[in-house]
Design an enzyme around this catalytic site. Structure first.
Site, PDB file in Angstrom:
ATOM      1  N   SER A  12       0.866  -1.257  -0.143  1.00 31.40           N
ATOM      2  CA  SER A  12      -0.070  -0.063   0.026  1.00 31.40           C
ATOM      3  C   SER A  12       0.896   1.199  -0.088  1.00 31.40           C
ATOM      4  CB  SER A  12      -1.036   0.048   1.242  1.00 31.40           C
ATOM      5  OG  SER A  12      -0.305  -0.051   2.211  1.00 31.40           O
ATOM      6  N   ASP A 187      -1.862   7.385   9.170  1.00 28.53           N
ATOM      7  CA  ASP A 187      -2.527   6.778  10.338  1.00 28.53           C
ATOM      8  C   ASP A 187      -1.951   5.675  11.218  1.00 28.53           C
ATOM      9  OD1 ASP A 187      -1.333   4.989   8.791  1.00 28.53           O
ATOM     10  OD2 ASP A 187      -3.353   4.269   7.497  1.00 28.53           O
ATOM     11  N   HIS A 190       1.073   4.226   7.161  1.00 25.42           N
ATOM     12  CA  HIS A 190       1.058   4.757   5.992  1.00 25.42           C
ATOM     13  C   HIS A 190       1.984   6.041   6.035  1.00 25.42           C
ATOM     14  CE1 HIS A 190      -2.211   1.695   5.501  1.00 25.42           C
ATOM     15  NE2 HIS A 190      -1.258   1.341   4.531  1.00 25.42           N
TER      16      HIS A 190
END
Length: 241
Positions: A12, A187, A190
């Site tokens: 991600s 968060d 990330h």
């Protein structure tokens, strides 16, 4: 007009590399992908292949397809570990298997004449991350900086054994004073724009040191600069393309 490609392969953190607004309704932030596209414009194409939530085990099944379907990849990042280093659950990949998986990716890239760059996991703000992942935490799916460091150190050794560059984000993030490193994350896991900026700078450093032919400043700018183009355009293709 054939461009060599720079593959960004990862989870991600790679998938979000072009996201200028990682926090909804907040201000725009620095984006790694956009910065690389800007630096390599008219020199090299940036090929983003990031897969949210993926581990090295799953990515190992994806990479051969990428290498088969994308021609002219010259250089590539391999960036997994933030999921693999989870203590339990479907994303957990034990350290020996993780290192073996990354090693297989390196071998596959070398076989396709792609120059690999291994990226190690940064840090995790466990308290902030777990606030949004209560269900996973209750099941024991925990990420810790201690484990991120173990996985990062293992990748550093692999890169040294393979004689390829390694971007040590774990070390780079830890060099930030006090708890200020937490601002490098949105968060808790990330990257924020600040985190991506550090990623970018360390990446460019290792490219210059290990693959200088693909550092932006050393690559030829495609096509004649507009100021030098003749009225009839006859010299546009005078540069080597």
């Amino acid at each position: 007009m054939e461009y060599k490609k720079f593959l960004l392969f990862g989870d991600s953190i790679t998938e979000f590399a072009f996201n200028t607004r990682p926090i909804e309704d907040d201000k725009d932030q620095y984006a790694l992908g956009a910065a690389l596209v800007n630096e390599y414009t008219r020199k090299m194409d940036i090929l983003q292949r990031g897969f949210k939530g993926y581990t090295s085990k799953w990515a190992l099944k994806v990479l051969p397809k990428i290498l088969h379907n994308e021609s002219n990849i010259a250089m590539a990042t391999i960036f997994f570990g933030a999921n693999d280093a989870c203590s339990a659950g479907p994303q957990c990949v034990p350290l020996p298997e993780f290192v073996d998986n990354i090693g297989q990716m390196v071998s596959a890239m070398k076989a396709h004449h792609v120059l690999p760059i291994i990226i190690g996991p940064g840090l995790v703000d466990t308290e902030k991350w777990e606030k949004t992942r209560a269900d996973e935490t209750a099941l024991g799916y925990v990420r810790t900086n201690e484990n991120f460091t173990v996985y990062s150190d293992a990748l550093a050794k692999l890169a040294d054994d393979e004689k390829i560059p390694f971007v040590n984000l774990n070390k780079a993030f830890r060099e930030i004073d006090g708890d200020a490193w937490k601002s490098l994350l949105t968060d808790g896991l990330h990257f924020s724009g600040e985190g991506y900026k550090i990623f970018h700078d360390k990446l460019i450093e290792v490219i210059e040191a290990h693959y200088p032919q693909y550092h932006p400043k050393n690559m030829e700018y495609k096509l004649t600069d507009w100021r030098d183009v003749l009225d009839d355009g006859s010299n546009i293709m005078s540069r080597k393309q």
